[in-house]
Design an enzyme around this catalytic site. Structure first.
Site, PDB file in Angstrom:
ATOM      1  N   GLU A  23      14.001   8.774  -4.412  1.00  0.00           N
ATOM      2  CA  GLU A  23      14.031   7.916  -3.220  1.00  0.00           C
ATOM      3  C   GLU A  23      15.217   8.315  -2.338  1.00  0.00           C
ATOM      4  O   GLU A  23      15.082   8.453  -1.144  1.00  0.00           O
ATOM      5  CB  GLU A  23      14.126   6.428  -3.615  1.00  0.00           C
ATOM      6  N   ARG A  44      18.079  -6.824  -5.945  1.00  0.00           N
ATOM      7  CA  ARG A  44      16.789  -7.101  -6.582  1.00  0.00           C
ATOM      8  C   ARG A  44      16.988  -7.700  -7.980  1.00  0.00           C
ATOM      9  O   ARG A  44      16.167  -8.477  -8.455  1.00  0.00           O
ATOM     10  CB  ARG A  44      15.884  -5.864  -6.624  1.00  0.00           C
ATOM     11  N   GLU A  81       5.235  -0.916  -9.799  1.00  0.00           N
ATOM     12  CA  GLU A  81       6.379  -1.298 -10.616  1.00  0.00           C
ATOM     13  C   GLU A  81       6.161  -2.484 -11.549  1.00  0.00           C
ATOM     14  O   GLU A  81       6.684  -2.487 -12.665  1.00  0.00           O
ATOM     15  CB  GLU A  81       7.579  -1.608  -9.705  1.00  0.00           C
TER      16      GLU A  81
END
Ligand code: LUZ
Ligand code: MOS
Length: 774
Positions: A250, A328, A730
């Site tokens: 990423e 997160r 995910e």
């Protein structure tokens, strides 16, 4: 693929048979994959005269560079040039969120494996040979490898973040039971089959064409732009597919592409850099290890009233994506449970490990391991099954998450009840009790693992995508989006969307490479959101084109637009087939000079988040599910097997059940690997010890569960999901957390003196010592 039991056998109303074979669409990459014809960075045709590069990296984890002698390396025949920070025309800086990461070390070294120079030669072999001749003199400095040490020394990436709901400190006073504990979850190596790499060709006028194995083409473009001091339009990034990403590409594809671009730009010749496995393992960051402390308070009827947790994230030597990952963790700290009083804090701790980065789940799994540990601890102290506490606290419609979002279309209880009833958990528990009573050397353990995962980039501004659709004059279609195919099957889903909207044969449609010149300013393919964001943009483009095509039909047949339909490559009016075919319609559009190209933009509606209050509505929707694990532990050897993993998963209305099933199976196994066998080890000096596949064990065909049943929960799906097909990348990874607790329960059955430890992965060594611990 495991056979899924039929509806009758399961005797359940809400569960529809997952008829993978009938409804499944074949992954469009399967033919070239099977024949070995799929093209990765290392497979592309390179220009004559291309140079090959190897990275020279730091041989200690922390220190000051006193001197480096490149002379012997430079003298090797075939070495073209060695590049260092001194050669950078722009900024020596690749930090994405915070500007704290140099591309090449200048005076200081912050982790073992930190890039210092790029050796460019006529062959990779020569470059490697030269690398071995570089000598470096370093004044070593103290090394921090754990988050706890970093916190003690006040070594942080940024300020801590805290989410809160109600008043946890006050609520503990009213609880009947309060338990405290600590947990550790280790990092995880991405182990994408294709290692990091890039190939850069200089074009005329100082323009560059970059082939990169990246999830984020725009991130690569920005990094190169900054390092070379060039405007973004001079740099074109092209991605055909990746051999796996899992989050590891990423942000961390950027440095390799930037180095390659630097060399290609300055040499005005093509340069290729592919990390070999050892270099990749040593130089790249992994999943963040977390050390955490929790306090959980319950009432007599097992309602969790208060939960407090402090997460110490081992961020490594630079920010990378750590702040977003920490965020997160807070979003998922209560997993599938409604808790009225919550206080969560996360510290991003700066250590001397390679900068840790995105990894499937993005901090969510680390948060969820802690609440599951807290529940396991409470259950053990109370002498009850953890599932009693889990079940008593599942999220319900209109409950509020600690970050302010009100839960809607909640499937937590539905998946739980479906799993409990269909898989007959009570009978399973009884069987295990009987088995354990009669078996001395083998013990079984059961664990249930519910999951709730929020879909959207937590950073609201990243939730957008574009699609560029060309209908060519022969009726064939070319589609460009920001989606990067990395094995997850997103290209197949995009193709399905276009095939469905236009109602044309899939062979008429081509999904183009992901290219920043065709689709600019892209968010990375990440956050499980790629199909949703790009698929929605594609649907909009298709709708706009269809509307223009229908206008033509309106003129031709004098029919009103609503009565017109395209079906199986024919035009229908009022459900009656006309003689007009797709190809003829396209031909008419050409004659009438109607635009057959559309560029559409999609930005997720509704979502928002206010960081000053830590409240908002950050997610488009949530994905739910429940897994039931049965493990058998060999109490002589400390080894274990998973007899069964049974899952009820919330796919919404799956578009590609074969692909989605593959995503759930793959994520499950990756999650089990993280929790049980994948043990990253650094020594005290910050050197990676698990630096090869002989010292880092990942799940293989022998270690996967003996039986896996994955059933879909039939739901309405969600309007915010593309064609109501929920994101699947995910969420299922976190089912793997159940593996830890199933093993732990088997250990408890063998050793009544065992005191629960929450220290993942649960390797056979740890199992063995736990079995015989007092
Ligand atoms: N990447 C990111 C992610 O930049 N933001 C996110 O929220 C996210 N979530 C999951 C995986 N990657
Ligand atoms: Mo990711 S962890 O790149 O979705």
């Amino acid at each position: 693929m495991h056979k899924v039991k039929t509806n009758n056998e399961l005797n359940a109303k809400k569960i529809e048979v997952f008829d993978a074979l009938k409804k499944s669409v074949k992954n469009i990459d399967s033919n070239t994959h099977l024949r070995g014809e799929s093209i990765y960075v290392d497979d592309i045709n390179i220009r004559q005269g291309t140079f090959f590069a190897v990275v020279f990296d730091a041989p200690v984890a922390h220190g000051k560079i006193k001197s480096i002698d490149y002379s012997k390396a430079e003298a090797v025949a075939g070495v073209e040039r060695i590049f260092t920070y001194k050669d950078i025309p722009g900024e020596n800086q690749i930090g994405g969120i915070l500007p704290d990461e140099p591309l090449f070390a200048k005076e200081e070294i912050h982790f073992w494996g930190m890039p210092i120079a790029l050796i460019v030669a006529e062959s990779e072999f020569i470059a490697r040979k030269a690398r071995a001749l570089i000598t470096i003199d370093i004044e070593e400095l103290p090394v921090i490898t754990t988050a706890k040490e970093a916190k003690e020394k006040n070594s942080f990436i940024n300020a801590p973040r805290s989410f809160g709901l109600g008043n946890a400190d006050k609520a503990f006073k009213d609880c009947d039971y309060v338990f405290e504990g600590e947990t550790f979850s280790n990092g995880q190596e991405h182990l994408y089959i294709e290692t990091q790499g890039s190939y850069v060709e200089p074009l005329e006028n100082g323009n560059l064409k970059v082939i990169s194995s990246t999830q984020g083409p725009t991130a690569v473009q920005k990094a190169i732009s900054k390092v070379l001091g060039l405007p973004m339009h001079k740099i074109e990034i092209d991605v055909t597919r990746l051999g796996g990403g899992f989050g590891g590409k990423e942000d961390q594809a950027n440095p390799w592409a930037a180095m390659t671009a630097l060399a290609a730009y300055l040499l005005n010749q093509s340069v290729k850099l592919i990390l070999n496995r050892h270099d990749d393992l040593r130089m790249t960051g992994k999943r963040h290890p977390y050390e955490s402390t929790f306090k959980i308070g319950l009432t007599k009827n097992l309602k969790i009233q208060a939960y407090k947790v402090e997460f110490l994230q081992n961020s490594g030597a630079a920010a990378d994506l750590s702040p977003a990952i920490a965020e997160r963790t807070l979003f998922h700290a209560t997993n599938s449970y409604f808790i009225p009083n919550v206080a969560t804090t996360v510290y991003s701790c700066k250590t001397n490990l390679p900068p840790n980065t995105a990894f499937r789940g993005f901090g969510g799994p680390q948060g969820m391991f802690v609440i599951e540990s807290a529940i396991a601890k409470a259950a053990s102290e109370l002498g009850i099954a953890p599932r009693k506490i889990q079940e008593a606290n599942l999220f319900q419609e209109n409950d509020v998450f600690s970050y302010g979002q009100i839960a809607k279309q909640v499937e937590a209880k539905n998946t739980w009840n479906a799993a409990k009833n269909i898989f007959n958990v009570e009978a399973l528990e009884q069987n295990i009790k009987e088995f354990n009573a009669s078996s001395s050397n083998l013990k079984k353990g059961l664990a249930l693992m519910p999951i709730t995962f929020g879909i959207s980039f937590t950073n609201t501004m990243m939730n957008h995508a574009r699609a560029l659709v060309h209908i060519y004059q022969d009726g064939s279609v070319g589609i460009s989006t920001a989606a990067v195919e990395m094995g997850q099957g997103v290209n197949t889903k995009l193709l399905q969307i276009a095939a469905q909207f236009f109602s044309i044969h899939p062979e008429k449609i081509k999904i183009e490479s992901t290219n920043t010149t065709r689709v600019a300013n892209t968010s990375p393919s990440a956050a499980s959101s790629t199909a949703d964001l790009n698929g929605k943009a594609l649907a909009k483009a298709c709708e706009a084109l269809l509307s223009r095509l229908k206008n033509i039909v309106t003129e031709e047949f004098n029919a009103s637009k609503e009565t017109i339909q395209l079906k199986d490559e024919f035009v229908y009016i009022n459900n009656e087939k006309t003689a007009l075919t797709w190809n003829e319609l396209i031909n008419k559009a050409m004659m009438k000079r109607v635009a057959l190209t559309e560029n559409a933009h999609y930005a997720t509606p509704v979502i928002h988040f206010d960081k000053t209050k830590e409240k908002g509505h950050p997610f488009a929707y949530h994905v739910y599910g429940t897994a039931v694990f049965t493990a058998t532990v060999d109490c002589v050897r400390g080894t274990y097997e998973f007899d069964d993993v049974k899952i009820v998963h919330d796919y919404g209305k799956s578009m590609s059940q074969g692909i989605d099933l593959g995503q759930v199976e793959g994520a499950l196994i990756q999650g089990i690997g993280w929790m049980t066998m994948e043990e990253i080890a650094f020594n005290k000096k910050g050197k990676l010890l698990s630096n090869s596949l002989s010292t880092y064990k990942v799940p293989d065909i022998f270690s996967i569960p003996k039986n896996i049943d994955i059933l879909p929960l039939e739901t309405e799906g969600n309007e915010m999901a593309i064609l109501k097909s929920k994101a699947v990348g995910e969420p299922p990874l976190m089912y793997g957390i159940g593996a830890y607790f199933a093993i732990q329960n088997a250990i408890k059955a063998f050793n009544p003196n065992y005191k629960l430890k929450f220290h993942a992965p649960m390797t056979p060594e740890k199992v063995l010592t736990s079995l015989y611990a007092n």
